[in-house]
Scaffold this active site. Structure first.
Site, PDB file in Angstrom:
ATOM      1  N   LYS A 265       0.860  -1.196   0.000  1.00 41.84           N
ATOM      2  CA  LYS A 265       0.000   0.000   0.000  1.00 41.84           C
ATOM      3  C   LYS A 265       0.885   1.230   0.000  1.00 41.84           C
ATOM      4  CE  LYS A 265      -3.232   2.628   2.961  1.00 41.84           C
ATOM      5  NZ  LYS A 265      -4.169   2.610   4.119  1.00 41.84           N
TER       6      LYS A 265
ATOM      7  N   ASP B  15      -2.557  10.204   3.536  1.00 40.28           N
ATOM      8  CA  ASP B  15      -3.951   9.797   3.729  1.00 40.28           C
ATOM      9  C   ASP B  15      -4.668  10.801   4.633  1.00 40.28           C
ATOM     10  OD1 ASP B  15      -6.357   8.561   3.960  1.00 40.28           O
ATOM     11  OD2 ASP B  15      -5.648   6.878   5.195  1.00 40.28           O
TER      12      ASP B  15
ATOM     13  N   LYS C 150     -10.224  12.904   7.875  1.00 41.49           N
ATOM     14  CA  LYS C 150      -9.794  12.492   9.219  1.00 41.49           C
ATOM     15  C   LYS C 150      -9.788  13.707  10.148  1.00 41.49           C
ATOM     16  CE  LYS C 150      -6.553   8.771   7.971  1.00 41.49           C
ATOM     17  NZ  LYS C 150      -7.205   7.679   8.714  1.00 41.49           N
TER      18      LYS C 150
ATOM     19  N   ASP D 299       1.603   6.404   5.460  1.00 46.52           N
ATOM     20  CA  ASP D 299       0.647   5.454   4.895  1.00 46.52           C
ATOM     21  C   ASP D 299       1.183   4.788   3.625  1.00 46.52           C
ATOM     22  OD1 ASP D 299      -1.755   4.221   5.503  1.00 46.52           O
ATOM     23  OD2 ASP D 299      -2.956   5.571   4.262  1.00 46.52           O
TER      24      ASP D 299
ATOM     25  N   ASP E 207     -12.025   7.112   3.441  1.00 45.78           N
ATOM     26  CA  ASP E 207     -10.840   6.885   4.273  1.00 45.78           C
ATOM     27  C   ASP E 207     -10.429   5.403   4.279  1.00 45.78           C
ATOM     28  OD1 ASP E 207      -8.748   7.487   5.935  1.00 45.78           O
ATOM     29  OD2 ASP E 207      -9.954   7.707   7.762  1.00 45.78           O
TER      30      ASP E 207
ATOM     31  N   GLU F 146      -9.284   3.742   1.918  1.00 44.35           N
ATOM     32  CA  GLU F 146      -8.767   3.839   0.548  1.00 44.35           C
ATOM     33  C   GLU F 146      -7.691   2.799   0.240  1.00 44.35           C
ATOM     34  OE1 GLU F 146      -7.618   5.477   3.063  1.00 44.35           O
ATOM     35  OE2 GLU F 146      -5.501   4.951   2.787  1.00 44.35           O
TER      36      GLU F 146
ATOM     37  N   ARG G  90      -7.496  -0.439   0.794  1.00 41.23           N
ATOM     38  CA  ARG G  90      -8.019  -1.664   0.174  1.00 41.23           C
ATOM     39  C   ARG G  90      -8.446  -1.406  -1.270  1.00 41.23           C
ATOM     40  NH1 ARG G  90     -12.403  -2.133   4.868  1.00 41.23           N
ATOM     41  NH2 ARG G  90     -10.755  -0.945   5.885  1.00 41.23           N
TER      42      ARG G  90
HETATM   43  N1  BES Z   1      -4.254   4.607   6.787  1.00 41.32           N
HETATM   44  C1  BES Z   1      -5.391   4.307   7.588  1.00 41.32           C
HETATM   45  C2  BES Z   1      -5.087   3.276   8.677  1.00 41.32           C
HETATM   46  C3  BES Z   1      -4.088   3.676   9.728  1.00 41.32           C
HETATM   47  C4  BES Z   1      -4.515   4.163  10.947  1.00 41.32           C
HETATM   48  C5  BES Z   1      -2.735   3.496   9.524  1.00 41.32           C
HETATM   49  C6  BES Z   1      -3.604   4.490  11.920  1.00 41.32           C
HETATM   50  C7  BES Z   1      -1.811   3.842  10.498  1.00 41.32           C
HETATM   51  C8  BES Z   1      -2.245   4.325  11.697  1.00 41.32           C
HETATM   52  C9  BES Z   1      -6.518   3.732   6.736  1.00 41.32           C
HETATM   53  O1  BES Z   1      -6.572   4.165   5.426  1.00 41.32           O
HETATM   54  C10 BES Z   1      -7.809   4.108   7.372  1.00 41.32           C
HETATM   55  O2  BES Z   1      -8.043   5.271   7.540  1.00 41.32           O
HETATM   56  N2  BES Z   1      -8.605   3.114   7.709  1.00 41.32           N
HETATM   57  C11 BES Z   1      -9.866   3.346   8.329  1.00 41.32           C
HETATM   58  C12 BES Z   1     -10.851   2.387   7.722  1.00 41.32           C
HETATM   59  C13 BES Z   1     -12.281   2.656   8.087  1.00 41.32           C
HETATM   60  C14 BES Z   1     -12.733   3.974   7.513  1.00 41.32           C
HETATM   61  C15 BES Z   1     -13.144   1.538   7.547  1.00 41.32           C
HETATM   62  C16 BES Z   1      -9.714   3.074   9.815  1.00 41.32           C
HETATM   63  O3  BES Z   1      -8.992   2.155  10.187  1.00 41.32           O
HETATM   64  O4  BES Z   1     -10.290   3.830  10.591  1.00 41.32           O
HETATM   65 ZN    ZN Z   2      -4.724   4.743   4.625  1.00 37.43          ZN
HETATM   66 ZN    ZN Z   3      -7.622   5.998   5.188  1.00 37.40          ZN
END
Ligand code: BES
Ligand code: ZN
Ligand code: ZN
Length: 509
Positions: free
Chosen positions: A268, A273, A280, A291, A350, A352, A354
């Site tokens: 990834k 992000d 966020k 990220d 968010d 993104e 996947r």
């Molecule tokens: N990049 C984030 C995940 C992340 C969080 C990485 C903290 C490193 C530290 C990812 O893209 C994300 O925001 N995921 C969301 C998914 C949700 C919206 C289904 C999450 O984990 O909150």
């Molecule tokens: Zn992310």
């Molecule tokens: Zn994200």
């Protein structure tokens, strides 16, 4: 870092610091560095007195520094804790603590007395590897944007002494291999630490081209025009809000053996992000420059595979895009079509990672027909909640991949923990309007619903998913509890473990 291996005892060397490991005092008094009795009565007296006064106890993280009365530098005793709980990871951490403590104190060369870091549970070979990791990674700092520097340890010699003289060839080879790995981790950290204005998707493509040139790898970069022709709607959707367009980057290391399997590594690479339209919160959003760590680790793995000439053919795929809100950004409610024709209902912009991985996984499964796929991704906050900032989540239905990766992780000290994937998670990512949805909007098992989503894009190829959201970088909130070799910022997590997995990968059956 220079790491000469020497037959002598460290005490004979002209090093700025000579380092011995000491266990908590047990039945046997082995705490005085060998050779001192003969040469340095004064040092011997100081050290014995310190033990007697209980200034030295041999506890973990305990450092005692003596200045040699003859002015020949320092003697450093580093605590290793109880002998019964001693493992290579103890050595890795101890070496890092030593080089960190010596920083800014004018110690350029350090000599480790290898016998003092060995025991029944830790061989000379694994102690040497751990010293190389600890010293190299512990000395690491991201200095690109700093105008001043304190100067740190530049050479970490490993001295065998009489006890281990016969192991010279073995230790030399282990130290050289580990140095190649640790230096690749340093290289990886330097890229992963770059801010998003610099490390754009196109810049990552340039890095990949440079790497390919240096190591004789094949590289292909698909730009936004090509991605549109290929039907990579996931990358285009996620990257749509940014002025820096997305890139799919493919690197290929041909393999050192014709009987080697083909292993695909998919990373990834979200260069920043923000969450996109599903923005966020502001606090600590700057961390989201990390990220891209899965993609950058993929670069590191390819570099290490080529340096160490591992047997398998390795295909690296970097799914790179920047996730920003703008008038051209993708939105909740959109449906995007990916490389293999499967459609994704976007419920949260968010989620993104996947969405970009969908294209990368489907692409490599179809174009390369690999024997197995391993993906690395800072995919979910849920991974951090479940496992903390040191451990990666592993999801795989393939027993061989699971055992292979866990065995490699035991060697490198990078913790990974296997998590289950069930039909419950698979059902949760089904969509009413598309093939899958990118978010369940229900806060349960977020790491695993993300994995269930990815599984629909691997085309039945044996696959392992590593969610590295926690360990990819040292978080400012929890870094005081991290081992000293993890430093500040990107850790390069995954490079050592996946490379050692590749080194051990069996030939094609
Ligand atoms: N990049 C984030 C995940 C992340 C969080 C990485 C903290 C490193 C530290 C990812 O893209 C994300 O925001 N995921 C969301 C998914 C949700 C919206 C289904 C999450 O984990 O909150
Ligand atoms: Zn992310
Ligand atoms: Zn994200």
């Amino acid at each position: 870092m220079k790491v000469p291996v020497d037959r002598r005892d460290a005490l004979d060397a002209a090093a700025d610091a000579i380092v011995s490991g000491v266990f908590e005092r047990g039945e046997k008094d082995d705490t005085l560095p060998k050779g001192l009795a003969r040469e340095e009565t004064a040092s011997r007296g100081l050290i014995s007195a310190a033990w007697k006064r209980k200034e030295i106890r041999g506890k973990r993280r305990e450092l005692t520094v003596f200045h040699r009365p003859d002015g020949r530098g320092r003697i450093v005793l580093v605590g290793l804790g109880a002998r019964g709980r001693f493992e290579a990871e103890t050595v890795r951490r101890a070496a890092a603590e030593v080089v960190k403590a010596l920083k800014g104190k004018g110690a350029r060369t350090v000599a480790f007395r290898l016998p003092s870091f060995c025991a029944d549970s830790v061989t000379a070979e694994s102690a040497a590897r751990a010293l190389v990791d600890g010293a190299t990674l512990g000395a690491y700092e991201f200095v690109k944007y700093r105008s001043t520097s304190d100067g740190g340890v530049e050479e970490a010699a490993i001295h065998l002494g009489e006890e281990l003289g016969r192991e010279e060839a073995l230790v030399k080879k282990a130290a050289a291999d580990e140095l190649a790995l640790a230096e690749t981790v340093v290289w990886t950290r330097d890229i992963a630490n770059l801010p998003a204005d610099t490390a754009t998707p196109e810049r990552l493509a340039e890095v990949a081209r440079g790497l390919a040139k240096e190591f004789g790898l094949k590289v292909t970069v698909f730009d936004e025009k090509k991605l549109a022709e290929m039907g990579c709607g996931g990358l285009l959707a996620v990257g749509g809000g940014s002025a820096h367009p997305p890139r799919l980057i493919v690197l290929e290391y041909p393999g050192g053996s014709r009987r080697g399997r083909t292993v695909a590594i998919v990373g990834k690479g979200i260069t920043f992000d923000s969450g996109g339209i599903s923005l966020k919160p502001g606090a600590r959003m700057g961390e989201m420059k990390f990220d891209k760590c899965g993609a950058v680790a993929t670069l590191g793995i390819l570099r290490a595979a080529a340096t160490l000439e591992v047997a398998p053919r390795v295909v690296g795929v970097l799914c790179c895009a920047e996730n920003l809100p703008s008038g051209s950004a993708y939105r909740p409610g959109d449906v995007v079509r990916t490389f293999n024709g499967k459609t994704i209902e976007v419920l949260n912009t968010d989620a993104e990672g996947r969405v970009v991985l969908a294209d990368g996984l489907a692409y490599v499964a179809q174009q390369y027909k690999p024997d197995e796929i391993i993906d690395l991704a800072t995919l979910t906050g849920a991974e951090v909640v479940a496992l903390g900032d040191d451990t990666a989540g592993l999801v795989t239905a393939d027993e061989r991949l699971a055992q292979g990766l866990l065995a490699a992780s035991a060697l490198t000290g990078e913790p990974i923990w296997r998590m289950p994937l069930t039909d419950f998670h698979r059902e949760m990512v089904k969509s009413d309007v598309a093939d899958v949805r990118n978010s369940t909007e229900i806060p349960v098992a977020g790491m695993l619903t993300a994995a269930a989503f990815l599984e629909t894009f691997v085309g039945g190829v044996p696959w392992a998913h590593l969610d590295i959201a926690g360990p990819a970088y040292t978080n400012v909130l929890t870094r005081r509890w991290q081992p000293a070799y993890q430093g500040v910022g990107a850790t390069g997590f995954g490079v050592r473990t996946v490379t050692r997995y590749l080194e051990a990968a069996p030939p094609r059956s």
